[in-house]
Design an enzyme around this catalytic site. Structure first.
Site, PDB file in Angstrom:
ATOM      1  N   HIS A 206       0.796  -1.271  -0.052  1.00 35.98           N
ATOM      2  CA  HIS A 206       0.041  -0.004   0.225  1.00 35.98           C
ATOM      3  C   HIS A 206       0.772   1.282  -0.044  1.00 35.98           C
ATOM      4  CE1 HIS A 206      -3.345  -2.617   1.055  1.00 35.98           C
ATOM      5  NE2 HIS A 206      -4.028  -1.841  -0.041  1.00 35.98           N
ATOM      6  N   ASP A 472      -4.887  -8.294  -4.222  1.00 37.43           N
ATOM      7  CA  ASP A 472      -5.234  -9.341  -3.254  1.00 37.43           C
ATOM      8  C   ASP A 472      -5.575 -10.686  -3.831  1.00 37.43           C
ATOM      9  OD1 ASP A 472      -4.579  -8.240  -0.745  1.00 37.43           O
ATOM     10  OD2 ASP A 472      -6.658  -7.072  -0.960  1.00 37.43           O
TER      11      ASP A 472
HETATM   12  C1  PEP Z   1      -6.631  -5.124  -4.575  1.00 35.96           C
HETATM   13  O1  PEP Z   1      -6.617  -5.942  -3.583  1.00 35.96           O
HETATM   14  O2  PEP Z   1      -6.310  -5.262  -5.810  1.00 35.96           O
HETATM   15  C2  PEP Z   1      -7.290  -3.495  -4.265  1.00 35.96           C
HETATM   16  C3  PEP Z   1      -7.444  -2.720  -5.289  1.00 35.96           C
HETATM   17  O3  PEP Z   1      -7.516  -3.140  -2.865  1.00 35.96           O
HETATM   18  P1  PEP Z   1      -6.218  -2.875  -1.879  1.00 35.96           P
HETATM   19  O4  PEP Z   1      -4.932  -2.703  -2.982  1.00 35.96           O
HETATM   20  O5  PEP Z   1      -6.913  -1.796  -1.396  1.00 35.96           O
HETATM   21  O6  PEP Z   1      -6.236  -4.228  -1.033  1.00 35.96           O
HETATM   22 MG    MG Z   2      -7.613  -5.443  -1.919  1.00 38.83          MG
END
Ligand code: PEP
Ligand code: MG
Length: 602
Positions: A206, A472
């Protein structure tokens, strides 16, 4: 194990050293190195009773000890590189920890104020620094910096989190840290003179996502690099190739200056297509929207030519604060988004709190496996009042524009129905109170858990749209921690298993007549654009800064060629070969957009 420079060039008395990490946010920055190992904190406040004084004091003593060990360790690593003055500074830091007056004052204040020890310690340090500041001695003023530095380390240990203090310098800095938390990254927002280099992390962590959103060049996964660096060393960070270059030679700098000029020319060209739609050569229209983390990014998002917001990560509203946001505050934020986006849509994702997005305004969750634990919709269902408050806000704000809503981390139909049940409850309460809201708010869900992907046909009957969270989905499907740099080579969205799953999801959505988007990081990765176009994805949502290039790439593609690629990759046995195939096609179709990736400019 120490990180060895991958390359060294002798230059006068200094050596140019290259450290290879993972390219995580594009851009180049030349500046000095600032090593962040200790930081300013948001100190939580809690009252304690008399029986807790001993345990709070014990926590404090443990934090002192841990800080002492940390300093000794750093000193051991960097000692050979220090001059005499710098070495005495380390000793000054260590002395602060042994000051008996410090322990005494913290204990006295614990008895008197009955507050948690982090808070008490913070008060003691601030008072101490204030009194030193009033003294007319340069030596004592220097001591303030030592004390602040050590106290930040102690607070890190007490709070169990490393964070970064805001950058207020005007000179360009390359912030090097083991890990940067989201709160750290947020503090650097808007600072065009900063770049990140971290020892941990990967492209989909993130912090990397935030760096891209903020336009801050970043390199992650520079394992064990800190012990090789010194604060203040001149360096250049190349976010395109994942390189940290320490002591760059004049030639290297000139090479990068040339590269930046080329980039600027390309950006000017891309500006010309800003207001055009993303349509392939054979007429396939794809919605290109942006991911949003902080409302202040809104303007830059629309400058990029985005057609709305494909993912608003609302959990960022809960970061960096002592109490959760009031409903009114959330309402104002969502109204602003709805109005600014109109007539385009903005997809509001209900908060995905948990895992690497903890909040300090809610009781901490201690879990052995946070990514498999209480995050996303699971957290929401266990914090029903908080969830209901957010649903109320979304329903009300949706009357101000074109808002849609989706849930993160749905793993099965029961969870989806439970969340929808709460939504109905909230609607009824609003109706009863005669508060206006959007009755027919479009509700969708993220597909980011493999079990949900496998029943996409069933889920598609109960929602209006899917948004695939590939960050994810790839992590859970291939069992590769998205933030772990040591196995990042295994994190490969071109894995045939991933492609088969993506195809299942897209086909299930279309069979049910609903739309499907991708909002994970591959939506902004030029190497995967042909794959996503070939799969038939309706919407791509990514960091604003990547939108112009993705649009240009889409405009140069033919759906039929992309479908051939998909057919080939679905049967490809090897993830590496599949990946190479994606690279080859992208090179072939729009090599100039990728040219920055061809090699380093020297
Ligand atoms: C993902 O998991 O691709 C997503 C967009 O959510 P985050 O990155 O906030 O987990
Ligand atoms: Mg995600």
């Amino acid at each position: 194990m120490k990180k060895k420079p991958i390359n060294q060039v002798e230059h006068h008395s200094r050596k140019e050293r290259h450290y290879q990490g993972i390219a995580s946010a594009p851009g180049i920055l030349e500046g000095r190195i600032v090593i962040y190992m200790a930081v300013e904190q948001n100190i939580p406040l809690r009252t304690i009773d008399g029986r807790e004084i001993a345990s709070e004091m014990e926590r404090f003593e443990k934090a002192l000890l841990a800080t002492q060990q940390e300093l000794l360790e750093i000193k051991k690593h960097v000692f050979p590189a220090l001059n005499a003055h710098e070495a005495t500074l380390f000793d000054a830091h260590l002395l602060v920890l042994e000051d008996p007056a410090l322990l005494k004052e913290v204990l006295q204040l614990l008895h008197r104020e009955r507050l948690n020890v982090e808070h008490v310690f913070d008060i003691v340090i601030k008072r101490f620094c204030e009194s030193l500041n009033k003294r007319d001695s340069a030596y004592l003023r220097e001591r303030i910096l030592d004390i602040k530095d050590v106290s930040r380390r102690i607070l890190n240990h007490l709070l169990g989190k490393p964070t970064l203090q805001p950058i207020d310098q005007n000179d360009p800095v390359i912030i090097v840290a083991t890990t940067l938390t989201l709160s750290d990254a947020v503090m650097v927002y808007g600072n065009r003179q900063a770049a990140f280099a971290t020892e941990n992390g990967s492209q989909t962590s993130h912090t990397a996502i935030l760096a891209r959103a903020f336009g801050i060049p970043a390199v992650v996964g520079l394992r064990h690099v800190i012990s090789e660096l010194k604060d203040g060393e001149p360096a250049l960070l190349d976010g395109y190739h994942g390189l940290l270059i320490v002591n760059p030679t004049k030639e290297t700098i000139r090479g990068y200056q040339r590269m930046q000029l080329e980039q600027r020319d390309l950006d000017k060209d891309l500006e010309k297509i800003r207001d055009l739609p993303a349509v392939t050569q054979d007429g396939q229209r794809i919605t290109l929207s942006a991911n949003l983390e902080l409302p202040r990014e809104l303007e830059s998002i629309f400058m990029s030519g985005a057609e709305g917001i494909g993912l608003y990560r609302t959990e960022f509203l809960y970061l960096n604060r002592a109490t959760p946001p009031e409903e009114e505050e959330q309402y104002q934020v969502l109204c602003a988004i709805a109005q600014r986006c109109y007539p385009y849509h903005a997809i509001i994702r209900t908060f995905d709190i948990g895992a690497d997005k903890p909040t300090y305004c809610l009781p901490p969750i201690k879990e052995a496996n946070p990514f498999l634990g209480c995050r996303g919709v699971r957290f929401a269902l266990q914090h029903k009042e908080l969830f209901k408050a957010q649903l109320r806000v979304i329903l009300r704000a949706a009357t101000m524009g074109n808002l849609r809503m989706m849930y993160p981390m749905i793993s099965g139909i029961d969870e989806l129905r439970e969340a929808n049940g709460i939504l109905e409850e909230v609607k009824k309460e609003l109706r009863d109170k005669k508060i206006p809201f959007q009755e027919d708010l479009e509700v969708g869900m993220m597909i980011e858990v493999p079990s949900a992907a496998l029943i996409a046909d069933l889920l598609a009957r109960e929602v209006k749209f899917f948004s695939i969270g590939t960050n994810d989905l790839v992590q859970y499907l291939t069992s590769v921690d998205r933030g772990n740099e040591s196995i990042s080579h295994l994190y490969n969205p071109a894995h045939p298993g991933v492609i088969r799953m993506l195809k299942m999801i897209v086909d299930a959505a279309h069979a049910a007549g609903i739309s499907v988007g991708v909002c994970g990081e591959i939506a902004g990765d030029l190497l995967f654009t042909p794959l996503l176009v070939g799969l038939g994805v309706d919407e791509l949502s990514t960091s604003a800064m990547l939108i112009p290039r993705i649009k240009k790439a889409i405009q140069s593609l033919n759906v039929s060629a992309c479908q051939e690629l998909v057919a080939e990759l679905l049967n490809g046995e090897s993830a590496t070969k599949n990946y190479a195939r994606c690279v080859a096609l992208a090179q072939n179709q729009y090599g100039t957009l990728l040219s920055i990736g061809k090699g380093t400019p020297h």
